[in-house]
Design a protein around this motif. Structure first.
Motif, PDB file in Angstrom:
ATOM      1  N   VAL A 124       0.838  -1.203   0.000  1.00  0.00           N
ATOM      2  CA  VAL A 124       0.000   0.000   0.000  1.00  0.00           C
ATOM      3  C   VAL A 124       0.877   1.259   0.000  1.00  0.00           C
ATOM      4  N   LEU A 125       1.938   1.269   0.809  1.00  0.00           N
ATOM      5  CA  LEU A 125       2.844   2.418   0.838  1.00  0.00           C
ATOM      6  C   LEU A 125       3.521   2.623  -0.522  1.00  0.00           C
ATOM      7  N   CYS A 126       3.897   1.526  -1.149  1.00  0.00           N
ATOM      8  CA  CYS A 126       4.509   1.619  -2.479  1.00  0.00           C
ATOM      9  C   CYS A 126       3.504   2.169  -3.499  1.00  0.00           C
ATOM     10  N   ALA A 127       2.249   1.753  -3.358  1.00  0.00           N
ATOM     11  CA  ALA A 127       1.209   2.264  -4.259  1.00  0.00           C
ATOM     12  C   ALA A 127       1.041   3.769  -4.098  1.00  0.00           C
ATOM     13  N   ALA A 128       1.077   4.238  -2.856  1.00  0.00           N
ATOM     14  CA  ALA A 128       0.942   5.678  -2.593  1.00  0.00           C
ATOM     15  C   ALA A 128       2.114   6.455  -3.192  1.00  0.00           C
ATOM     16  N   ALA A 129       3.331   5.907  -3.045  1.00  0.00           N
ATOM     17  CA  ALA A 129       4.511   6.567  -3.605  1.00  0.00           C
ATOM     18  C   ALA A 129       4.428   6.639  -5.127  1.00  0.00           C
ATOM     19  N   MET A 130       3.997   5.535  -5.745  1.00  0.00           N
ATOM     20  CA  MET A 130       3.911   5.509  -7.199  1.00  0.00           C
ATOM     21  C   MET A 130       2.814   6.437  -7.713  1.00  0.00           C
ATOM     22  N   ASP A 155       1.622   4.637 -17.131  1.00  0.00           N
ATOM     23  CA  ASP A 155       2.273   3.423 -16.652  1.00  0.00           C
ATOM     24  C   ASP A 155       2.475   3.499 -15.143  1.00  0.00           C
ATOM     25  N   ASN A 156       2.833   4.691 -14.629  1.00  0.00           N
ATOM     26  CA  ASN A 156       2.976   4.882 -13.180  1.00  0.00           C
ATOM     27  C   ASN A 156       1.661   4.586 -12.471  1.00  0.00           C
ATOM     28  N   LEU A 157       0.555   5.055 -13.033  1.00  0.00           N
ATOM     29  CA  LEU A 157      -0.760   4.831 -12.420  1.00  0.00           C
ATOM     30  C   LEU A 157      -1.115   3.355 -12.416  1.00  0.00           C
ATOM     31  N   SER A 158      -0.831   2.663 -13.499  1.00  0.00           N
ATOM     32  CA  SER A 158      -1.122   1.224 -13.550  1.00  0.00           C
ATOM     33  C   SER A 158      -0.286   0.470 -12.527  1.00  0.00           C
ATOM     34  N   ASP A 159       0.941   0.926 -12.288  1.00  0.00           N
ATOM     35  CA  ASP A 159       1.793   0.282 -11.287  1.00  0.00           C
ATOM     36  C   ASP A 159       1.246   0.481  -9.878  1.00  0.00           C
ATOM     37  N   ALA A 160       0.678   1.659  -9.624  1.00  0.00           N
ATOM     38  CA  ALA A 160       0.054   1.898  -8.321  1.00  0.00           C
ATOM     39  C   ALA A 160      -1.118   0.945  -8.118  1.00  0.00           C
ATOM     40  N   ALA A 166      -1.691  -6.383  -5.272  1.00  0.00           N
ATOM     41  CA  ALA A 166      -0.810  -7.258  -4.498  1.00  0.00           C
ATOM     42  C   ALA A 166      -1.200  -7.244  -3.023  1.00  0.00           C
ATOM     43  N   ALA A 167      -1.552  -6.056  -2.512  1.00  0.00           N
ATOM     44  CA  ALA A 167      -1.973  -5.951  -1.110  1.00  0.00           C
ATOM     45  C   ALA A 167      -3.245  -6.765  -0.866  1.00  0.00           C
ATOM     46  N   VAL A 168      -4.166  -6.715  -1.820  1.00  0.00           N
ATOM     47  CA  VAL A 168      -5.411  -7.482  -1.694  1.00  0.00           C
ATOM     48  C   VAL A 168      -5.113  -8.976  -1.650  1.00  0.00           C
ATOM     49  N   GLY A 169      -4.191  -9.416  -2.509  1.00  0.00           N
ATOM     50  CA  GLY A 169      -3.847 -10.837  -2.521  1.00  0.00           C
ATOM     51  C   GLY A 169      -3.211 -11.293  -1.220  1.00  0.00           C
ATOM     52  N   ILE A 170      -2.352 -10.453  -0.670  1.00  0.00           N
ATOM     53  CA  ILE A 170      -1.682 -10.805   0.588  1.00  0.00           C
ATOM     54  C   ILE A 170      -2.691 -10.889   1.731  1.00  0.00           C
TER      55      ILE A 170
END
Length: 301
Positions: A124-130, A155-160, A166-170
Motif C-alpha cells: 500500500v505504501l509503495c502504491a501511494a509513492a507511485m 504506466d505509473n498509475l497502472s503500477d500503483a 498485491a496488497a489485496v492478494g496478501i
C-alpha cells in the motif's frame, strides 16, 4: 514560445523521477517479497524492474530526440523515442511471461504458504509513492506537451493499481486462502503482458505512419476556418516521435497574388501551433477550381 527541444529536455525530469522511484520500490518489494514469501509482492517488484527499462528507454529516446536534423535525418531524430519504446515493450513482455510461468508452477505445485499481514502495508505504501510519481509526471507532461511522458505517467498509475492488487492478494491469503497470493501474482503477470502489448501496438502504429482519424478530422476542421481557405483538399499526418508532421493541400481564390497565398499558408501554420501543438507543417496552396458552367435552360417551343 518555448522551443520544442526545450520541452523535450524538460521532460527528462519525469523520466528520472520514474527511474529513481522504480529502483527504490523494486528493491524493496523483491527483498520483502522473497524473505516473507509473498509471490504477489515479488511479481510486483519484477513489474517495477520492467518499468525501469521502459523509463530508461524514454530517457534515451528523449536524449536522442534532442539532436538537430542532419544530412541523414532531415526530419530530426524524434522517432528514436518510438524505437526505444518498441524495444522496452518486448522486454516487458518477456518478464511478464516469466511471472506467469512462475505463478503457474507455484499454483500447480501447491506452494501456498501465506505471507505475513504487514507485508500488505508495504504494498500500500509503495502504491501511494507511485501515485505521487504519476501525479508529478502527468502535470509535467501537460506542461511540456510530451506524449511520451504522458504514457509514462499512465504506466505509473497502472503500477500503483498493481501494488494495490498485491496488497489485496496478501490480505486474502490471511483469510485461509494462501493460494490467493499466487493467483494475484498471475494477474500481475497478465497486466504486465497487457501493458507491453499496448506499448508495442502503439509503437508499431506510429512507425508505420498510422494516425488517429478523429484527430485528423479536428485538424481538417481547424484549417477550414482559416481566413482565405476556400476548400481543404487534402490533409495527411504522421507521428515523428512525440511530434506530428502535417502535409496540407488547400484551395484559395484564383485572384490572389503569390504573396497573399503565402500569407494564408502562414496563418494555417500558426493555427496548427496554437490549437494542435503541431510545429512541422507543409502547406501547398492551389487555385480554386472553377465550377463548370451550368447548361442553358431549354427554350420553350
Amino acid at each position: 514560445m518555448v522551443d520544442i527541444y526545450d520541452k523535450i529536455k524538460e521532460g527528462e525530469r519525469g523520466a528520472w523521477a520514474s527511474i529513481v522511484a522504480y529502483l527504490v520500490l523494486s528493491a524493496l518489494k523483491l527483498t520483502i517479497g522473497y524473505v516473507f514469501l509473498s509471490s504477489a509482492l515479488q511479481a510486483d517488484g519484477l513489474n517495477n524492474l520492467t518499468d525501469i527499462v521502459a523509463s530508461v528507454a524514454v530517457l534515451v529516446g528523449l536524449r536522442i530526440s534532442q539532436k538537430p536534423p542532419d544530412a541523414d535525418h532531415a526530419y530530426g531524430h524524434f522517432r528514436a523515442e518510438t524505437v526505444a519504446a518498441l524495444i522496452a515493450s518486448v522486454i516487458m513482455a518477456l518478464v511478464g511471461l516469466q511471472v506467469l510461468i512462475d505463478a503457474a508452477r507455484k499454483l500447480a505445485g501447491g506452494s501456498g504458504e501465506a505471507p505475513q499481514a504487514w507485508v500488505a502495508g508495504v504494498a500500500v505504501l509503495c502504491a501511494a509513492a507511485m501515485y505521487g510519481v504519476y501525479r508529478y509526471n502527468r502535470d509535467l507532461s501537460i506542461k511540456t506537451g510530451s506524449q511520451a511522458l504522458m504514457a509514462a505517467a499512465k504506466d505509473n498509475l497502472s503500477d500503483a493499481l498493481v501494488s494495490i492488487g498485491a496488497a489485496v492478494g496478501i490480505l486474502g491469503s490471511q483469510l485461509g486462502m494462501p493460494w490467493l497470493d499466487v493467483i494475484t501474482a498471475f494477474v500481475v503477470g497478465l497486466i504486465i503482458c497487457r501493458t507491453a502489448w499496448e506499448i508495442l501496438s502503439d509503437s508499431l502504429h506510429r512507425l508505420t505512419d498510422g494516425f488517429d482519424e478523429q484527430k485528423l478530422a479536428e485538424i481538417r476542421d481547424t484549417i477550414g476556418t482559416v481566413e482565405g481557405v476556400q476548400e481543404v483538399r487534402e490533409v495527411k499526418a504522421r507521428v515523428n516521435g512525440s511530434q506530428t508532421v502535417l502535409d496540407v493541400v488547400v484551395e484559395v481564390s484564383r485572384d490572389l497574388s503569390l504573396v497573399e497565398g503565402h500569407d494564408i499558408a502562414d496563418r494555417i501554420e500558426e493555427e496548427m501551433k496554437a490549437k494542435h501543438d503541431i510545429y512541422f507543417v507543409s502547406v501547398h496552396v492551389e487555385p480554386k477550381e472553377e465550377e463548370a458552367q451550368k447548361p442553358a435552360a431549354d427554350k420553350e417551343v
